[in-house]
Every structure is written in structure tokens, then in C-alpha cells.
Design an enzyme around this catalytic site. Structure first.
Site, PDB file in Angstrom:
ATOM      1  N   TYR A  95       0.809  -1.235   0.000  1.00 45.28           N
ATOM      2  CA  TYR A  95       0.000   0.000   0.000  1.00 45.28           C
ATOM      3  C   TYR A  95       0.835   1.274   0.000  1.00 45.28           C
ATOM      4  O   TYR A  95       0.316   2.363  -0.195  1.00 45.28           O
ATOM      5  CB  TYR A  95      -0.990  -0.007   1.177  1.00 45.28           C
ATOM      6  CG  TYR A  95      -2.196  -0.853   0.862  1.00 45.28           C
ATOM      7  CD1 TYR A  95      -3.107  -0.460  -0.119  1.00 45.28           C
ATOM      8  CD2 TYR A  95      -2.407  -2.064   1.496  1.00 45.28           C
ATOM      9  CE1 TYR A  95      -4.202  -1.248  -0.449  1.00 45.28           C
ATOM     10  CE2 TYR A  95      -3.502  -2.874   1.183  1.00 45.28           C
ATOM     11  CZ  TYR A  95      -4.395  -2.453   0.200  1.00 45.28           C
ATOM     12  OH  TYR A  95      -5.465  -3.236  -0.135  1.00 45.28           O
ATOM     13  N   GLU A 181      -7.600 -27.594  11.220  1.00 47.07           N
ATOM     14  CA  GLU A 181      -7.519 -26.980   9.885  1.00 47.07           C
ATOM     15  C   GLU A 181      -8.407 -25.748   9.763  1.00 47.07           C
ATOM     16  O   GLU A 181      -7.965 -24.697   9.329  1.00 47.07           O
ATOM     17  CB  GLU A 181      -7.921 -28.003   8.811  1.00 47.07           C
ATOM     18  CG  GLU A 181      -7.918 -27.415   7.408  1.00 47.07           C
ATOM     19  CD  GLU A 181      -8.483 -28.349   6.345  1.00 47.07           C
ATOM     20  OE1 GLU A 181      -8.724 -27.851   5.238  1.00 47.07           O
ATOM     21  OE2 GLU A 181      -8.704 -29.540   6.602  1.00 47.07           O
ATOM     22  N   ASP A 234      -9.682 -32.028   7.391  1.00 46.22           N
ATOM     23  CA  ASP A 234     -10.673 -32.703   6.546  1.00 46.22           C
ATOM     24  C   ASP A 234     -10.009 -33.917   5.897  1.00 46.22           C
ATOM     25  O   ASP A 234      -8.807 -33.890   5.615  1.00 46.22           O
ATOM     26  CB  ASP A 234     -11.170 -31.767   5.433  1.00 46.22           C
ATOM     27  CG  ASP A 234     -12.087 -30.663   5.958  1.00 46.22           C
ATOM     28  OD1 ASP A 234     -12.605 -30.812   7.078  1.00 46.22           O
ATOM     29  OD2 ASP A 234     -12.270 -29.650   5.250  1.00 46.22           O
TER      30      ASP A 234
END
Length: 353
Positions: A95, A181, A234
């Protein structure tokens, strides 16, 4: 800091020498993302080999000249920050001149290239990454500015510190660490008061692919307490990939492996074999996409899978079924099955790999 300043001065001196000899200056970088430059070591994970292939960023070539200029620009910003002992995030740098840099990923890549070229860890360059990870549980420490931070489980978690190197006085009576996760699962375990129910523990989430600070923090906690670390992911190729990043590191950051990996991490769940063992209904599982198949095939070829026969077996089960499952599928058994049955049984009877 004098080491960092000297390293940058050496690069600039090289540029001046080339100019004095009427040659086009060139910056030489290791090819960070090339598997041929990576070796796997059980005790460290993926690390860069000493003599690796390199690429050149030339100042006289239209395709690489802009990158050459941006590297010098960021080197000058780093030099000023180290001199004045100030810090900036990668976002701050982007920025400071969005038109010049074009995108955040351009800045991120250049910073990693500079870190690799100078052989200096990113935090020593006074560049901090924006933290997205959370921690909760039996842990307290003092932040770099002297603030005392207490992560003891409540309904809210604490953000992973943005300068992991600067924290001190770490205190914990945790019996283990659990890396989760996803944020949703992490919050669910917080709501169920998991950290206190079973035995004191520390829970961490990188909310998907972990950022540098979360990986540094996991490593710092491991160095400090040497307690078992388990992962809850997962049962899909993406989850396995994330777990491997914590355990063995990533190819693109292999030059910093020693600070980032924890090879003793264990895979607690969700295991592909659990789906069958728990009689999870097929209709709550998700069919593989082509992308999933490719991702899994690439993971199966990696050097660290060869030395993990039990992992290899799980990945074969996943490949054969062509089905994946999110941790949330356990709610099909009961709403609090994860914290009440699944995790306590796994931890008590050693159901990890």
C-alpha cells in the site's frame, strides 16, 4: 541488523561494479519452487539443497527489468527499516505504492526471493506477515511490547502473535497440542470447552493454509514444551496438503525449513479409514473433482510419503473411494460427536498415525 545491512550493501555493490564495467546488473536467485532444488530430511522436512539451480533477474531484459527495479526498491525499504528499527507488514509495503507494485502477490514473491537471496529469515528483514491464525487453551506468554497474554480457553481465541520471535515467558501445563484446519471446527471445539474437558491442551488454527506466523508459532511451542502435536484436518487432499505444510514445510519456503517445520506432528483425523470404521453414510460424503485427483496423485509422489507407510495406506483408501469428507460429517452421528466421542477416544487409545 548489521548482518542484514551488510548483505544488502553487498548486493548494491555488485550492481555498482557491473555498471562501472559497463555491464548490465544482474540479480541471481535460487529457484525456490523447483523440486529438484529440494531434499527431504526426516528431521527437518523439505529443505533447499546447498548448490541449487538459479535464475537471473536481468536489468537489460524487458521481461525481467521491472522485477529487477522492484527488488531494488524493496531492498531500499528494508534497509531503511532495519536502520531505524521499524517494522512493516507485507500489506504496508504494497500500500506504500499500489500503482508501482501492481498486486500484493508481486510484493509477497519479491520479499520471499529477497529473503532467500540474502539467506536471511524474513522477520530479520523487519517485514511482518499479517497474522490470520488463532490460539486458545492452556498457554500464557509475554508479547514483545510487554503485554501479558493469556489464552486460557474461553469463548474467544487469541490471535497468533505477529512477531513470534519477540514473545517470551511461555508457560503451559498442556498435555498436547491440537492443530485444527478450519476456523469453524476450532470455534465449535471452543464452544464445547474442549480445552478443559479432556485434559489441558493448546489449540491452534491457521484457518486453512497456515501463514508464516502460525507456522513459526507452532514451531516455537514445540521447542518450548516438547509435547505431542496432533492435527485435525478434513479427509481430503487439501487437508492432507495443509498438514504436510505444518509437518514438512512447503517447497517455496524450504530455505527457512529449520524455523518452520515440526516433523514429529501426528495425523489424528479425520482419517479416510475412519469413514468406514464409523459407518459414515455415503450420501454425506463429497465426490472427488479432477482437481482433487491431481492434488492427491501429486502428494502420493512426494518423498516424505514413502517413509510414512501408514499415511500411504490412508491416501490409497482415499484414492480408491474417490470420496472426501469434511470434519463436519461427524455431526451426522450426533451434534457433539467430535468433542464428546471422536477426539477423546482417539487421544485415549492412540488412534493417530
Amino acid at each position: 541488523s548489521s548482518e542484514v545491512l551488510k548483505a544488502i550493501e553487498n548486493v548494491i555493490e555488485g550492481v555498482f561494479k557491473s555498471l562501472a564495467q559497463k555491464k548490465a546488473p544482474v540479480l541471481t536467485l535460487a529457484k525456490r519452487s523447483d523440486w529438484r532444488n529440494i531434499e527431504f530430511k526426516d528431521s527437518v522436512g523439505l529443505q533447499m539443497i546447498p548448490r541449487c539451480t538459479t535464475r537471473q533477474i536481468r536489468s537489460d531484459c524487458p521481461s525481467s527489468a521491472p522485477t529487477f527495479a522492484l527488488m531494488l526498491k524493496i531492498l531500499s525499504m528494508i534497509y531503511k527499516m532495519v536502520q531505524s528499527n521499524t517494522y512493516a507488514t507485507k500489506r504496508d509495503i504494497y500500500y506504500s505504492d499500489t500503482l508501482l507494485f501492481g498486486s500484493q502477490s508481486v510484493v509477497d514473491n519479491i520479499i520471499n526471493d529477497i529473503s532467500c537471496m540474502l539467506k536471511i529469515p524474513r522477520r530479520s528483514l523487519h517485514i511482518l506477515s499479517t497474522t490470520k491464525g488463532f490460539v486458545a487453551g492452556n498457554l500464557s506468554y509475554t508479547d514483545e511490547d510487554g503485554t501479558k497474554v493469556n489464552c486460557t480457553c474461553s469463548a474467544t481465541a487469541v490471535t497468533v502473535p505477529s512477531n513470534v520471535e519477540g514473545i517470551k515467558n511461555l508457560i503451559s501445563h498442556a498435555k498436547f497440542m491440537l492443530i485444527v484446519e478450519k476456523d469453524a471446527t476450532f470455534q465449535r471445539l471452543l464452544d464445547d470447552d474442549f480445552c478443559n474437558k479432556l485434559s489441558p491442551c493448546i489449540m491452534i488454527t491457521g484457518r486453512g493454509v497456515p501463514d508464516l506466523n502460525t507456522r513459526l508459532f507452532v514451531r516455537k511451542l514445540w521447542d518450548s514444551f516438547q509435547i505431542p502435536i496432533f492435527t485435525l484436518m478434513d479427509a481430503d487432499p487439501h487437508g492432507v496438503e495443509i498438514m504436510c505444510v505444518y509437518k514438512y514445510g512447503s517447497v517455496s519456503m524450504s530455505f527457512e525449513a529449520h524455523h518452520l517445520t515440526v516433523p514429529s506432528i501426528k495425523w489424528l483425523g479425520l482419517l479416510p479409514s475412519d469413514l468406514e470404521r464409523l459407518n459414515i453414510r455415503k450420501d454425506v460424503l463429497i465426490p472427488f473433482t479432477k482437481q482433487d485427483q491431481n492434488k492427491l496423485a501429486s502428494i502420493q509422489k512426494r518423498p516424505y510419503i514413502a517413509c510414512q507407510p501408514t499415511w500411504k495406506k490412508e491416501l490409497e483408501i482415499m484414492a480408491a473411494s474417490k470420496l472426501k469428507a469434511e470434519i463436519q460429517v461427524l455431526t451426522s452421528l450426533s451434534s457433539d460427536y467430535l468433542s464428546r466421542v471422536y477426539l477423546p477416544n482417539k487421544l485415549q487409545f492412540g488412534g493417530w498415525l
